[in-house]
Design a protein around this motif. Structure first.
Motif, PDB file in Angstrom:
ATOM      1  N   SER A  73       0.831  -1.193   0.000  1.00 60.74           N
ATOM      2  CA  SER A  73       0.000   0.000   0.000  1.00 60.74           C
ATOM      3  C   SER A  73       0.871   1.250   0.000  1.00 60.74           C
ATOM      4  CB  SER A  73      -0.918   0.006   1.218  1.00 60.74           C
ATOM      5  OG  SER A  73      -1.511   1.272   1.410  1.00 60.74           O
ATOM      6  N   THR A 102      -0.090   4.214   0.840  1.00 58.81           N
ATOM      7  CA  THR A 102      -0.377   4.964   2.063  1.00 58.81           C
ATOM      8  C   THR A 102       0.428   4.428   3.243  1.00 58.81           C
ATOM      9  OG1 THR A 102      -2.617   5.424   1.287  1.00 58.81           O
ATOM     10  CG2 THR A 102      -2.197   5.676   3.655  1.00 58.81           C
ATOM     11  N   LEU A 130       4.173   5.220   2.832  1.00 61.96           N
ATOM     12  CA  LEU A 130       4.474   6.610   3.175  1.00 61.96           C
ATOM     13  C   LEU A 130       4.377   6.850   4.674  1.00 61.96           C
ATOM     14  CD1 LEU A 130       2.692   8.516   0.258  1.00 61.96           C
ATOM     15  CD2 LEU A 130       5.122   8.023   0.531  1.00 61.96           C
ATOM     16  N   ALA A 131       3.451   6.152   5.339  1.00 56.13           N
ATOM     17  CA  ALA A 131       3.361   6.267   6.797  1.00 56.13           C
ATOM     18  C   ALA A 131       4.625   5.714   7.456  1.00 56.13           C
ATOM     19  CB  ALA A 131       2.132   5.518   7.299  1.00 56.13           C
ATOM     20  N   ASP A 142       5.861  -2.922   2.434  1.00 58.57           N
ATOM     21  CA  ASP A 142       5.594  -1.571   2.931  1.00 58.57           C
ATOM     22  C   ASP A 142       6.679  -1.149   3.910  1.00 58.57           C
ATOM     23  OD1 ASP A 142       3.129  -1.296   1.568  1.00 58.57           O
ATOM     24  OD2 ASP A 142       2.132  -2.476   3.121  1.00 58.57           O
TER      25      ASP A 142
END
Length: 245
Positions: free
Chosen positions: A2, A4, A7-8, A94
């Protein structure tokens, strides 16, 4: 994977580093300080400094990011943070690519500071552009991070993680052509150096120092560094488990 969540992860890693001010200071100042020392060691032999200093601009990011990443990931493993993260929707990719991107951004700052000192204060000269030096430095930094992510799986303490540094870094420094031309080494050493990524970082920097525009050899070396980085990240993914190490 993902975007998102990746980036988190990037934001989390950068926040952790930002709160460790001593690490940030060391990371940004040591390469520049070493280049200053090297410049005055060679004295009037600016030609030697131009050659070795440029190569070190590509090698320093690998060393620093390897050390920081291996210790940081080991802390994630031993503290239980990794186990908790992998019990959430966070995928292994991720986590690892988030680390890679975070340290690439950090490396961009480090490389820019070191290159600015080398070119602006120490008079380093090269035929190629400042921008290509930064690109190669960032690539080798991400390579160092991916190497650190992988080797952290084989350590149980931070001291053990640091013990990998001589085994991973020193052979590459000796065989990359920085100390002695590869062409004058025995053929087994030349063959061994072909399997070590820093050899291609050194060659790419040599191309930048010699030619004003990117050459086929430099682009090939850069591509090989990227392939090494991806391969090491994939290998590091296989070492991640849902149980803390």
């Amino acid at each position: 994977m993902s975007v998102t969540i990746t980036l988190a992860t990037v934001a989390r890693v950068l926040t952790q580093i930002r709160h460790d001010k001593r690490t940030v200071v060391v990371l940004l100042s040591v390469p520049s300080a070493l280049l200053v020392l090297l410049r005055y060691i060679f004295g009037d032999r600016v030609d030697i400094f131009d050659q070795i200093g440029l190569t070190l601009l590509g090698i320093f990011p690998f060393i620093s990011m390897f050390l920081i990443t291996s210790v940081a990931m080991l802390r994630e493993r031993t503290s239980g943070t990794l186990e908790r993260l992998l019990s959430t929707p966070t995928h292994k990719a991720d986590l690892l690519f988030g680390y890679g991107i975070a340290f690439a951004l950090l490396a961009a700052v480090q490389a820019t500071v070191a290159a600015a000192v080398a070119y602006g204060l120490l008079g380093l000269q090269s035929q190629g552009s400042f921008g290509m030096v930064i690109i190669i430095a960032i690539t080798t930094a991400v390579l160092g991070s991916s190497t650190g992510l992988l080797t952290s799986a084989f350590a149980r303490t931070e001291f053990q993680a640091l013990q990998f540094a001589p085994a991973v870094i020193l052979p590459q420094l000796l065989l990359c052509g920085l100390i002695w031309p590869r062409e004058q080494m025995a053929w087994p050493l030349q063959a061994a150096s072909d399997l070590l990524p820093l050899r291609y970082a050194a060659d790419a920097m040599t191309e930048v120092g010699t030619f004003p525009t990117p050459t086929t050899t430099m682009l090939r070396d850069l591509l090989i560094l990227i392939v090494f980085t991806i391969a090491l990240l994939l290998a590091a993914t296989a070492t991640l488990r849902r149980r803390a190490a």
